[in-house]
Write a protein that holds these residues in place. Structure first.
Motif, mmCIF file in Angstrom:
data_model
loop_
_atom_site.group_PDB
_atom_site.id
_atom_site.type_symbol
_atom_site.label_atom_id
_atom_site.label_comp_id
_atom_site.label_asym_id
_atom_site.label_seq_id
_atom_site.Cartn_x
_atom_site.Cartn_y
_atom_site.Cartn_z
ATOM 1 N N ASP A 181 0.675 -1.211 -0.062
ATOM 2 C CA ASP A 181 -0.245 -0.283 -0.326
ATOM 3 C C ASP A 181 1.006 1.194 -0.172
ATOM 4 N N PRO A 182 0.770 2.027 -1.168
ATOM 5 C CA PRO A 182 1.830 3.062 -1.177
ATOM 6 C C PRO A 182 1.884 4.211 -0.368
ATOM 7 N N ARG A 183 1.045 3.896 0.883
ATOM 8 C CA ARG A 183 0.475 4.733 1.803
ATOM 9 C C ARG A 183 1.031 4.863 3.510
ATOM 10 N N ILE A 184 1.450 3.090 3.057
ATOM 11 C CA ILE A 184 2.159 2.860 4.328
ATOM 12 C C ILE A 184 3.158 2.874 3.988
ATOM 13 N N LYS A 185 4.145 1.378 3.783
ATOM 14 C CA LYS A 185 5.897 0.716 3.588
ATOM 15 C C LYS A 185 6.164 0.578 4.271
ATOM 16 N N LEU A 186 6.904 -0.035 4.401
ATOM 17 C CA LEU A 186 7.870 0.140 5.478
ATOM 18 C C LEU A 186 7.697 0.789 6.937
ATOM 19 N N SER A 187 8.019 1.802 6.777
ATOM 20 C CA SER A 187 8.253 2.762 7.844
ATOM 21 C C SER A 187 7.088 2.627 8.753
ATOM 22 N N MET A 188 6.069 3.029 7.811
ATOM 23 C CA MET A 188 4.534 2.972 8.379
ATOM 24 C C MET A 188 4.028 1.970 9.412
#
Length: 561
Positions: free
Chosen positions: A373-380
């Motif tokens: 999900d391009p709104r979450i990725k690894l950092s989120m």
């Protein structure tokens, strides 16, 4: 024209017209209203006396007509007896000499398909078509209809089932593929063999990504056996490492049920109170009086019982009774005095233990769905892991493990992409600058756009970065502007930049995280196989349930709340 005048004009007898003393002209005009000419064709004048020939549209038999001698009574008698007359359009519907409405001709094939579809949709018994009342109604609506037997109905349903099954093979989605009887023993071996036979039947034994199951021990054993069978085809990604998915709804239900054990006694009292009040009309009236006495409460009593094994159903029951707490006290059925703090504390502890158990063995592949999900990725994802895992070291270990497994899966797709000639290579995007097959020279804007894509591709390759590297390094999309983002649509629109990730995303994001939708089939099955239809053959049950799902999908109202 009202219905009375219409009935008179349609039923006007020819002899009455001839006896009309208003003159020949009036009689001639009145004859044109006779409904008999909807079923006969005038052939023309035969002799000098004005005698005409009328041909039946059904059987083509000819009769003399016209003048004082050859009136339309003969034609009318033939029309009532002729079995070959077809009422092909609404304009040929009429009220006959007995005052009955004759309907238009019905195509038997269409009628039978509609009947079979109705039986499928509304879970009707096969014997429905043999009910005397139904047959009498059908004959009244259409006297020409041929009533079918239950065996013919079963045959029609099977034809629809096979037709829809053929369509589904070309377009698979979230559909029920099989609903079959499984005789005991229900061991992992038997379950695996049955499921593998279904995969072979549909020709998808080499196309399985994951299997979502509840947490029964027999299912754990079954997935191990099935994974070994599918591994023989070398079709599972990463050797089946991401094959087994535990149903999230079942895990959540187990966690909540663990907490509800603490409040079991209170829930039992509430449940029994609702049963008692709803047990008779007199009790309901008495309870309504209590509700009215309390005041400030809607007097429309909406008490509902729960399904004790489903936490969401228990919640709905509690939600329906909580506003009547004072009314129940007034009713003096139960005493609910207890130390609330101790109860809630014990409940939370038990729920946390159950959650920790499954948190230690959750399916890592589900985290991939969040990363894609391009709104979450690894950092989120790391941020949310930190909220669940209090130990920062364990949190970092989990994030590192997810990252490693993600690159392992990506490498598998990359290798498959390189070995397949049918898949376009990401590094081989070349911007054509010459004319193509008579199509003319590309527009300047289009050519520049292709060059930009080629440059981006070359830049990525020269920098030694993979598509996954580039995707993870790009800034996340902001939720404030992309709250309603369709993630699958996003990857469809970006497959030219990240073709391998887009392919991986289409597989990962299609993994069902719960089996609730599939369990709905058993709710439908409980209506199909009831005490009146307990002997229906398994293959007929499968045809009914699967075809109903293919034609009408899932109905949220069918869930057992």
């Amino acid at each position: 024209m009202d219905s009375a005048s219409l009935n008179q004009s349609v039923n006007l007898d020819e002899q009455e017209l001839e006896s009309n003393k208003s003159g020949k002209e009036t009689s001639k005009k009145a004859k044109e209203f006779s409904d008999v000419w909807n079923f006969f064709i005038k052939k023309g004048v035969v002799d000098q006396d004005g005698i005409q020939i009328a041909e039946c549209k059904g059987c083509k038999k000819e009769y003399k007509c016209g003048g004082k001698r050859y009136v339309t009574s003969t034609l009318r008698r033939h029309k009532d007896k002729c079995k070959m007359i077809k009422f092909n359009d609404v304009g040929q519907m009429f009220i006959d000499h007995e005052g009955k409405i004759s309907s238009k001709k019905i195509v038997q094939k269409i009628a039978r398909d509609l009947l079979a579809a109705a039986v499928i949709k509304h879970d009707l018994p096969f014997s429905f078509v043999e009910y005397d009342g139904i047959r009498a109604w059908i004959k009244y609506v259409n006297p020409d209809d041929i009533c079918i037997s239950r065996n013919t109905l079963v045959s029609d349903i099977t034809k629809i089932y096979m037709r829809e099954k053929g369509k589904l093979k070309h377009k698979l989605n979230s559909k029920i593929l099989n609903f079959a009887k499984l005789p005991p023993p229900h061991t992992g071996v038997e379950l695996a063999a049955k499921l593998f036979s279904f995969l072979k039947e549909w020709g998808i034994e080499k196309k399985v990504f994951s299997l979502t199951l509840d947490n029964a021990s027999s299912n754990d054993n079954m997935q191990d056996i099935l994974k070994e069978q599918l591994s023989l085809y070398d079709s599972l990604l990463c050797g089946g490492e991401f094959f087994h998915i535990r149903c999230s709804a079942h895990i959540l239900n187990l966690i909540v049920q663990e907490g509800l054990k603490v409040a079991h006694d209170a829930l039992h009292k509430i449940r029994e109170s609702v049963k008692y009040v709803k047990g008779s009309e007199s009790r309901m009236k008495k309870f309504e009086e209590c509700v009215g006495a309390v005041g400030n409460i809607d007097t429309g009593i909406g008490l509902r019982l729960d399904v004790s094994t489903r936490w969401n159903s228990i919640y709905l029951m509690l939600d329906s009774v909580i506003k009547y707490k004072k009314a129940f006290s007034s009713f003096q059925l139960n005493d609910r005095n207890y130390n609330e703090d101790v109860v809630i504390s014990d409940m939370c502890r038990r729920m946390k233990e159950k959650f920790d158990k499954y948190w230690r063995q959750y399916s890592i592949v589900l985290a991939f769905g969040a990363i894609l999900d391009p709104r979450i990725k690894l950092s989120m994802l790391e941020y949310f892991y930190g909220k669940v895992e209090s130990d920062s070291t364990k949190c970092q270990d989990k994030v590192s493990l997810v990252r490693t497994k993600l690159y392992t899966l990506f490498q598998h797709y990359s290798n498959a992409n390189e070995s397949s000639s049918s898949q376009p290579q990401f590094s081989s995007i070349i911007a054509p600058t010459s004319t193509q097959g008579g199509g003319g020279i590309k527009s300047k804007g289009k050519r520049i756009f292709d060059e930009i894509k080629a440059f981006e591709s070359q830049s990525i390759t020269s920098a030694g970065k993979s598509q996954l590297d580039l995707y993870l390094e790009e800034p996340k999309l902001e939720f404030a502007y992309y709250e309603d983002l369709d993630v699958l649509e996003y990857w469809k629109n970006h497959k030219h930049r990240f073709p391998i990730i887009a392919l991986m995303a289409s597989d990962v994001l299609a993994i069902p995280i719960t089996i609730v939708a599939s369990e709905l089939a058993f709710s439908i099955g409980a209506r199909v196989l009831n005490k009146y239809r307990s002997c229906t053959l398994p293959e007929k049950v499968q045809a009914l349930i699967c075809t109903r799902n293919w034609l009408h999908g899932y109905n949220i109202g069918d869930l057992l709340f």
